[in-house]
Design an enzyme around this catalytic site. Sequence first.
Site, PDB file in Angstrom:
ATOM      1  N   LYS A 132      37.293 -37.759  54.490  1.00 42.36           N
ATOM      2  CA  LYS A 132      38.259 -38.841  54.282  1.00 42.36           C
ATOM      3  C   LYS A 132      39.660 -38.241  54.389  1.00 42.36           C
ATOM      4  O   LYS A 132      39.910 -37.184  53.798  1.00 42.36           O
ATOM      5  CB  LYS A 132      38.105 -39.451  52.879  1.00 42.36           C
ATOM      6  CG  LYS A 132      36.731 -39.985  52.569  1.00 42.36           C
ATOM      7  CD  LYS A 132      36.659 -41.465  52.921  1.00 42.36           C
ATOM      8  CE  LYS A 132      35.234 -41.953  52.984  1.00 42.36           C
ATOM      9  NZ  LYS A 132      34.490 -41.682  51.756  1.00 42.36           N
ATOM     10  N   HIS A 135      45.494 -40.023  51.967  1.00 46.43           N
ATOM     11  CA  HIS A 135      46.361 -41.196  52.058  1.00 46.43           C
ATOM     12  C   HIS A 135      47.354 -41.143  50.912  1.00 46.43           C
ATOM     13  O   HIS A 135      47.339 -40.203  50.105  1.00 46.43           O
ATOM     14  CB  HIS A 135      45.551 -42.497  52.083  1.00 46.43           C
ATOM     15  CG  HIS A 135      44.677 -42.670  50.888  1.00 46.43           C
ATOM     16  ND1 HIS A 135      45.169 -43.067  49.669  1.00 46.43           N
ATOM     17  CD2 HIS A 135      43.358 -42.459  50.717  1.00 46.43           C
ATOM     18  CE1 HIS A 135      44.190 -43.107  48.805  1.00 46.43           C
ATOM     19  NE2 HIS A 135      43.075 -42.747  49.401  1.00 46.43           N
ATOM     20  N   HIS A 138      46.721 -39.961  47.387  1.00 46.69           N
ATOM     21  CA  HIS A 138      46.493 -38.552  47.052  1.00 46.69           C
ATOM     22  C   HIS A 138      47.787 -37.803  46.750  1.00 46.69           C
ATOM     23  O   HIS A 138      47.755 -36.670  46.281  1.00 46.69           O
ATOM     24  CB  HIS A 138      45.815 -37.819  48.220  1.00 46.69           C
ATOM     25  CG  HIS A 138      44.409 -38.235  48.464  1.00 46.69           C
ATOM     26  ND1 HIS A 138      44.042 -39.036  49.508  1.00 46.69           N
ATOM     27  CD2 HIS A 138      43.269 -37.962  47.786  1.00 46.69           C
ATOM     28  CE1 HIS A 138      42.738 -39.241  49.472  1.00 46.69           C
ATOM     29  NE2 HIS A 138      42.247 -38.614  48.437  1.00 46.69           N
TER      30      HIS A 138
HETATM   31  N1  ARG Z   1      37.229 -36.323  44.455  1.00 46.65           N
HETATM   32  C1  ARG Z   1      37.702 -37.201  43.415  1.00 46.65           C
HETATM   33  C2  ARG Z   1      38.348 -38.431  44.047  1.00 46.65           C
HETATM   34  O1  ARG Z   1      38.838 -38.362  45.159  1.00 46.65           O
HETATM   35  C3  ARG Z   1      38.698 -36.555  42.495  1.00 46.65           C
HETATM   36  C4  ARG Z   1      38.168 -35.369  41.727  1.00 46.65           C
HETATM   37  C5  ARG Z   1      38.958 -35.075  40.493  1.00 46.65           C
HETATM   38  N2  ARG Z   1      38.468 -33.941  39.767  1.00 46.65           N
HETATM   39  C6  ARG Z   1      37.373 -33.930  39.013  1.00 46.65           C
HETATM   40  N3  ARG Z   1      37.013 -32.800  38.440  1.00 46.65           N
HETATM   41  N4  ARG Z   1      36.652 -35.012  38.810  1.00 46.65           N
HETATM   42  O2  ARG Z   1      38.413 -39.448  43.401  1.00 46.65           O
END
Ligand code: ARG
Length: 571
Positions: A132, A135, A138
Amino acid sequence: MQNFKKKTAEAIENAVLSLSDSAGLTAADIESFLEYPPDPAMGDLAFPCFRLSKALRNAPPKIAAALAESLKDFSLGLVEAVGGYLNFKVSPDYLSNRVLGEIEEKGASYGSSDIGRGKVVTLDYSSPNICKPFHIGHLGTTVIGHSLKLLHEFAGYTCIGINHLGDWGTQFGKQIVAFRKWGDRETVEKIGIDELVRLYVKFHEEAEKDPALEDEARAEFHKLEEGDPDNLALWQWFVEVSLAEYKKTYRQLGIEFDHYTGESFYIRGGLGDKVIGELREKNLLKLDNGAYIVDLSDYNMPPCIIVKTDGSTIYHTRDIAAALYRKKTYDFDKSIYVTSSQQSLHFAQLFKVIELMGYPWHDRLVHVPYGTVSVDGAKLATRTGNVVLLKDLFRLSVEKVTEVMNEKNPDLENREEVAEAVGVGAIVFNYLYNSRIKDINFTLDQALSFEGSTGPYAQYTYARTCSILEKAGSVPSEGGSMTHASEAELLKTLSLFPEKVSEAIAAYEPSVITRYVIDVCTAFNHFYRDCPIVTADTEDAKTFRLRLTNAAKTVLGSALRLICMKTPEKI
Ligand code: ARG
């Protein structure tokens, strides 16, 4: 003003002790009650004397008058009683010797501290989902997270930046099926993530018509979990293609991570199974409609799902594994997670499960949420619909900066590098100007304005300090004297930097620094307007003003870098 505050508090304590056997308050208490008066005409610091009413058994105005009398020889400035307040005005001598001297002596480390010495902080931020693109949503986790890392490092902590990539889950089964059916290597290699997204979207369209595709995807993910070499190689390649693209954005932002340990790291390392075993052993696991959960109803939260009905682990399971791994590996004093506030419940559940597992360090886990970003302006809509890609936003911004630069400074060296620093910086600064929890509506025009509280304005002010110093040739390291009120105001502003750093860390709030940058720019530009520097009337004034310009450059440079801004010397 930290030192001035401390010394003032000590002086007040001594003055109180000269009036009474016991002050009732310590110097540290007094320091915490000192206020910055909203109107500078009232002084630079004020002490509300009602805080001493009880200990001194007297009315605040009387206390103020008595203390002012006893403090009349205060060496750092003037003291005056106004009503129930004791007002302090810092002396020009203190500003021009102590404050300026300290900035000159410490240079780039001015504002830093060692309160975090010997302590480890892990920071989990940015953490995109593989396949992905980045965007605008982020931007928050990436720049708030990195700024918090820089701030903690500045305060002496050992920081570990972790990118918890979303690189595991059933979606990879779909990606594998889609790629094999409709994709090819060359196109993905050429186009990158956008092509992976196209394939993923196509999978969903086709699966509407042909639900059997979903089963196929599940089977492929299962094979991946079992270590099928073809699927593993394909998955690994998706990760590489995605990472290569993320790293371009990180380079533009000047960000590096210590570890790219994504969700797969924990699952493939067997840590997910260990978590399940441990939860079972601790009697926390409950079977619920075919899924394994930790019941959190006693805490008014929905259950934390650990194993889904189809037997696979999920986001929570991996986060529990990651928290345990990080504690064991880094022995952190604090473990910070930066995500959108939409994940606040996820983290509340996670931290509760860690607590129920009996780990006393559950209170060292910190979720730093931020508000959502909506985007205004047709210019920002892209081919992928209403998703605004970060790379498009950065490109538009750099283009606009380049246009302005072509017009205003056509002979600039390193123009591409500078245009990128200013263009990307404009977006970052605009974003970090808001307190993080606020939902914001983003407009490109506002982000790219060169006027007012913007990144270009701040970087331009920094470049102005550089060009003045360059024109002067060399910066004197001592001498000169202060002759104008704008000089004093600038020094007062510079003296606040260490406190601003502490405040930003305590509140996990980079915007404290962004706003402070603007205060410094405003104070510097007033000084610049009011006081000729290289062409000052006397050598004495010129010496002082060059030193002051250099101090402003030092503080402005440090503050900008703490909020992920680059600091070109020429714009
Ligand atoms: N990959 C997740 C997202 O895009 C965020 C991860 C954040 N960190 C964690 N340890 N959960 O929503």
